[in-house]
Enzyme design. Structure first.
Site, PDB file in Angstrom:
ATOM      1  N   VAL A  16       0.802  -1.223   0.000  1.00  0.00           N
ATOM      2  CA  VAL A  16       0.000   0.000   0.000  1.00  0.00           C
ATOM      3  C   VAL A  16       0.843   1.287   0.000  1.00  0.00           C
ATOM      4  CG1 VAL A  16      -0.351  -0.142   2.514  1.00  0.00           C
ATOM      5  CG2 VAL A  16      -1.919   1.164   1.150  1.00  0.00           C
ATOM      6  N   LYS A  83       8.492  -4.605   4.349  1.00  0.00           N
ATOM      7  CA  LYS A  83       8.259  -4.925   5.755  1.00  0.00           C
ATOM      8  C   LYS A  83       9.535  -4.677   6.555  1.00  0.00           C
ATOM      9  CE  LYS A  83       5.036  -7.989   7.865  1.00  0.00           C
ATOM     10  NZ  LYS A  83       3.968  -7.102   7.416  1.00  0.00           N
ATOM     11  N   SER A 136       5.283   9.520   7.109  1.00  0.00           N
ATOM     12  CA  SER A 136       4.064   9.477   7.925  1.00  0.00           C
ATOM     13  C   SER A 136       2.876  10.021   7.149  1.00  0.00           C
ATOM     14  CB  SER A 136       4.233  10.302   9.198  1.00  0.00           C
ATOM     15  OG  SER A 136       3.019  10.272   9.917  1.00  0.00           O
ATOM     16  N   LYS A 208      10.810   9.975  13.577  1.00  0.00           N
ATOM     17  CA  LYS A 208       9.540   9.357  13.152  1.00  0.00           C
ATOM     18  C   LYS A 208       8.973   8.483  14.288  1.00  0.00           C
ATOM     19  CE  LYS A 208       6.168   7.669  10.574  1.00  0.00           C
ATOM     20  NZ  LYS A 208       5.767   6.395  10.994  1.00  0.00           N
ATOM     21  N   ASN A 212       5.407   8.849  16.362  1.00  0.00           N
ATOM     22  CA  ASN A 212       4.417   7.803  16.626  1.00  0.00           C
ATOM     23  C   ASN A 212       4.119   7.676  18.123  1.00  0.00           C
ATOM     24  OD1 ASN A 212       4.806   7.423  13.891  1.00  0.00           O
ATOM     25  ND2 ASN A 212       4.699   5.211  14.018  1.00  0.00           N
ATOM     26  N   GLU A 215       1.814  10.327  18.849  1.00  0.00           N
ATOM     27  CA  GLU A 215       0.524   9.955  18.233  1.00  0.00           C
ATOM     28  C   GLU A 215      -0.263   9.019  19.165  1.00  0.00           C
ATOM     29  OE1 GLU A 215       1.008   8.326  14.191  1.00  0.00           O
ATOM     30  OE2 GLU A 215      -0.332   6.713  14.797  1.00  0.00           O
TER      31      GLU A 215
HETATM   32  P1  NBP Z   1       4.170  -4.085   4.370  1.00  0.00           P
HETATM   33  O1  NBP Z   1       4.848  -3.603   5.596  1.00  0.00           O
HETATM   34  O2  NBP Z   1       2.998  -4.953   4.509  1.00  0.00           O
HETATM   35  O3  NBP Z   1       5.275  -4.860   3.474  1.00  0.00           O
HETATM   36  C1  NBP Z   1       4.896  -5.504   2.301  1.00  0.00           C
HETATM   37  C2  NBP Z   1       5.964  -5.338   1.250  1.00  0.00           C
HETATM   38  O4  NBP Z   1       7.218  -5.848   1.722  1.00  0.00           O
HETATM   39  C3  NBP Z   1       5.619  -6.135   0.001  1.00  0.00           C
HETATM   40  O5  NBP Z   1       6.006  -5.389  -1.126  1.00  0.00           O
HETATM   41  C4  NBP Z   1       6.467  -7.367   0.169  1.00  0.00           C
HETATM   42  O6  NBP Z   1       6.768  -8.039  -1.021  1.00  0.00           O
HETATM   43  C5  NBP Z   1       7.710  -6.751   0.735  1.00  0.00           C
HETATM   44  N1  NBP Z   1       8.644  -7.721   1.312  1.00  0.00           N
HETATM   45  C6  NBP Z   1       8.503  -8.561   2.353  1.00  0.00           C
HETATM   46 BR1  NBP Z   1       6.991  -8.765   3.348  1.00  0.00          BR
HETATM   47  N2  NBP Z   1       9.579  -9.284   2.602  1.00  0.00           N
HETATM   48  C7  NBP Z   1      10.452  -8.926   1.647  1.00  0.00           C
HETATM   49  C8  NBP Z   1      11.748  -9.356   1.337  1.00  0.00           C
HETATM   50  N3  NBP Z   1      12.337 -10.288   2.070  1.00  0.00           N
HETATM   51  N4  NBP Z   1      12.379  -8.786   0.287  1.00  0.00           N
HETATM   52  C9  NBP Z   1      11.763  -7.852  -0.466  1.00  0.00           C
HETATM   53  N5  NBP Z   1      10.508  -7.408  -0.215  1.00  0.00           N
HETATM   54  C10 NBP Z   1       9.865  -7.935   0.831  1.00  0.00           C
HETATM   55  O7  NBP Z   1       3.815  -2.857   3.397  1.00  0.00           O
HETATM   56  P2  NBP Z   1       3.232  -1.400   3.734  1.00  0.00           P
HETATM   57  O8  NBP Z   1       2.101  -1.445   4.692  1.00  0.00           O
HETATM   58  O9  NBP Z   1       3.060  -0.744   2.417  1.00  0.00           O
HETATM   59  O10 NBP Z   1       4.438  -0.689   4.492  1.00  0.00           O
HETATM   60  C11 NBP Z   1       5.709  -0.526   3.889  1.00  0.00           C
HETATM   61  C12 NBP Z   1       6.639   0.115   4.901  1.00  0.00           C
HETATM   62  O11 NBP Z   1       6.123   1.410   5.237  1.00  0.00           O
HETATM   63  C13 NBP Z   1       6.732  -0.662   6.218  1.00  0.00           C
HETATM   64  O12 NBP Z   1       8.044  -0.579   6.686  1.00  0.00           O
HETATM   65  C14 NBP Z   1       5.810   0.071   7.141  1.00  0.00           C
HETATM   66  O13 NBP Z   1       6.210  -0.039   8.481  1.00  0.00           O
HETATM   67  C15 NBP Z   1       5.959   1.502   6.645  1.00  0.00           C
HETATM   68  N6  NBP Z   1       4.797   2.367   6.889  1.00  0.00           N
HETATM   69  C16 NBP Z   1       3.532   1.915   6.691  1.00  0.00           C
HETATM   70  C17 NBP Z   1       2.448   2.763   6.908  1.00  0.00           C
HETATM   71  C18 NBP Z   1       1.048   2.295   6.660  1.00  0.00           C
HETATM   72  O14 NBP Z   1       0.124   3.092   6.934  1.00  0.00           O
HETATM   73  N7  NBP Z   1       0.841   1.098   6.142  1.00  0.00           N
HETATM   74  C19 NBP Z   1       2.679   4.087   7.309  1.00  0.00           C
HETATM   75  C20 NBP Z   1       3.979   4.526   7.459  1.00  0.00           C
HETATM   76  C21 NBP Z   1       5.031   3.666   7.250  1.00  0.00           C
HETATM   77  P3  NBP Z   1       5.822  -9.223  -1.533  1.00  0.00           P
HETATM   78  O15 NBP Z   1       4.729  -8.568  -2.327  1.00  0.00           O
HETATM   79  O16 NBP Z   1       6.717 -10.062  -2.344  1.00  0.00           O
HETATM   80  O17 NBP Z   1       5.292  -9.960  -0.321  1.00  0.00           O
END
Ligand code: NBP
Length: 505
Positions: A16, A83, A136, A208, A212, A215
């Site tokens: 996302v 992740k 964020s 950051k 949080n 927050e």
């Molecule tokens: P996720 O945190 O759910 O991570 C999913 C992504 O990580 C997918 O693209 C997945 O690839 C990839 N991935 C994984 Br799991 N293991 C991997 C590996 N070994 N090598 C390469 N890619 C790998 O995604 P997100 O919610 O979009 O968050 C992304 C980052 O942003 C995180 O660090 C999160 O803490 C941070 N963040 C999130 C938010 C939020 O609101 N969601 C806000 C602020 C920051 P795949 O498709 O092959 O499984």
């Protein structure tokens, strides 16, 4: 797509956050190469983007890392949005063999700052740059303008800065109010960007994390305000929504208050005669950044009790089964309210504002200590500026924090700034009444109470730690300093004294 390097930047991790950040960069005219570990995710995204102008021309998908890297102009900039933890390490390990000296890896995930310090050191030793940049604002922020908190080398920042400033949230330079016309669907190009270089290695991710942590408290304080109106004043969600909407017109104006009003007014999609919030189970989850902040306050010896209480409140909420059972066994005083409802609502508003000041004071105190521990030079006025737009804690209030640090960059504690001091003086009577009413009625408001304890403790020239230190000397010969001697001289007696001499240790 030709094989010559023509993209401005690359991004790995198309969940996302990654997808939305790519669209944001493309909106601002950047060509972005994208890669994802699981190829189908990448192809699905690129297919979807084909229907989105102008992004379709500017997003380029690759199935192999080698081709992905080769498609980016040098010095290459590659953002990771994968992740945290092992996912980030694995992504770096697979990426680095394809990168060359001078290239830049930017971790936009919620990494622990110690991991960022480690990764930066390792990658620098290989002749590349590594930046840890907090992002964020969740999904919408990533799409239309997040707050971006970068740390790393100056050189890497110079290269990344134009892109980060283009895609970051923007605020009105005069009022500090965010420009948020997302509905227009056009990139926001005017205003002051909510990003700034924060310092080397883990500085960005640390800031950051503290964001949080704050927050967590901000949310908990809002929940306690709601709980008092619901339990003590027997108000319905839509009535409480109106109160939050009203508060959002004044000093409490913030994203979290705004969405709280929206949430409380929301009807249950399954049955419009009731409110959705009443159907949501009262157990809160977490991803760990609030816990990291609290652990850091303990490690650095900073009294940030409201931050810890906000984490504990989530833990307590998770004990749903135990709480339901205990509610049948442990009896409280019962809830009674006999005053003027409107007056009490205004007392809650003041309690919320006063507690919020304490929460921010704790967050900035923590960063003050952390910068010494990790050898950073954080600019607190700039940090507050970065938080004015895009991020979850964005609020009118942050401008006052910037003003406070502009007036006195060496401010020991935010509560000592004249504006916040006066606000606490004005609000404390209401705050005490609210905390007392909650205690008398048996309503749990841990963040209100701990913030008040912080305020009272911090403003006390004398605390009962004299007795505490004597106890420590009694059972463990831990020594004590005397009020009638210079600081730094330590004494001990064999307790009970019984004529035994005091010795200097
Ligand atoms: P996720 O945190 O759910 O991570 C999913 C992504 O990580 C997918 O693209 C997945 O690839 C990839 N991935 C994984 Br799991 N293991 C991997 C590996 N070994 N090598 C390469 N890619 C790998 O995604 P997100 O919610 O979009 O968050 C992304 C980052 O942003 C995180 O660090 C999160 O803490 C941070 N963040 C999130 C938010 C939020 O609101 N969601 C806000 C602020 C920051 P795949 O498709 O092959 O499984």
């Amino acid at each position: 797509m030709s094989k010559e390097a023509s993209s401005d930047i690359g991004l790995i991790g198309l969940a996302v956050m990654g997808q939305n950040l790519v669209l944001n960069m493309a909106d601002h005219g950047y060509h972005v190469s994208v890669y994802n570990r699981t190829t189908t995710r990448m192809t699905a995204f690129v297919d979807r983007v084909q229907n989105e102008e102008p992004c379709s021309e500017r997003v380029h998908g690759y199935e192999s890392l080698e081709e992905f890297v080769a498609s980016i102009k040098r010095p290459r900039k590659v953002i990771l949005l994968v992740k945290t933890g092992r996912g980030t390490d694995a992504a770096i390990d697979s990426l680095l063999p394809h990168m060359e000296e001078g290239d830049i890896v930017i971790d936009g995930g919620n990494a622990h700052w110690m991991d960022t310090i480690r990764r930066e050191k390792d990658i620098r030793a290989r002749g590349l740059h590594f930046m840890g940049s907090g992002v964020s604002g969740g999904e919408l922020g990533a799409r239309f303008g997040p707050a971006l908190m970068p740390g790393g080398s100056d050189e890497a920042w110079t290269s990344l800065q134009p892109i980060w400033e283009a895609i970051a949230a923007k605020v009105d330079p005069d009022t500090g109010k965010p420009y948020e016309d997302y509905a227009a669907g056009k990139p926001i190009t005017e205003g002051t960007p909510c990003t700034a270089y924060l310092g080397p290695d883990g500085a960005g991710h640390y800031v950051k994390m503290v964001h949080n942590g704050i927050e967590y408290v901000d949310m908990q304080l809002i929940c306690e305000s709601y709980f008092l109106m619901k339990e003590l004043l027997s108000m319905q969600p839509d009535e409480i929504a109106a109160v939050f909407h009203d508060w959002n017109q004044g000093v409490l104006d913030s994203y979290l208050i705004e969405i709280t009003a929206d949430i409380l007014a929301q009807r249950d999609p399954r049955d419009a005669s009731r409110f959705l919030v009443d159907q949501v189970l009262d157990t809160a989850g977490q991803k760990g950044t609030g816990k990291w902040t609290s652990i850091s306050t303990l490690d650095l010896g900073i009294p940030a009790n409201a931050m810890a209480e906000a984490v504990f409140a989530r833990f307590l909420s998770a004990l749903k089964v135990e709480r339901v059972a205990a509610s049948q066994v442990l009896k409280g005083p019962g809830v009674e309210f006999s005053g003027d409802q409107q007056e009490f609502i205004d007392l809650i508003r003041q309690a919320l504002y006063s507690s919020k000041i304490c929460a921010y004071a704790q967050g900035f105190s923590l960063m003050t200590e952390a910068q010494q521990e990790f050898n950073w030079q954080l600019d607190f006025g700039t940090i507050a500026k970065v938080w004015r737009g895009g991020c979850i804690i964005r609020a009118r209030f942050l401008q006052k924090i910037t003003d406070a640090y502009d007036n006195d960059p060496e401010l020991a504690n935010l509560m000592l700034d004249p504006y916040f001091r006066d606000a606490l003086h004005d609000g404390q009577s209401a705050w005490r009444k609210v905390v007392a009413a909650a205690a008398e009625s048996g309503i749990a408001v841990p963040a209100f109470m701990s913030a008040l304890a912080y305020f009272d403790g911090y403003r006390s020239a004398v605390l009962p730690a004299n007795l505490l230190q004597a106890q420590r000397d009694y059972f463990g010969a831990h020594t004590y300093e005397r009020t009638d001697e210079e600081r730094g001289r330590f004494f001990h007696v064999d307790w009970p004294v019984d004529g035994r001499p005091e010795i200097e240790v």
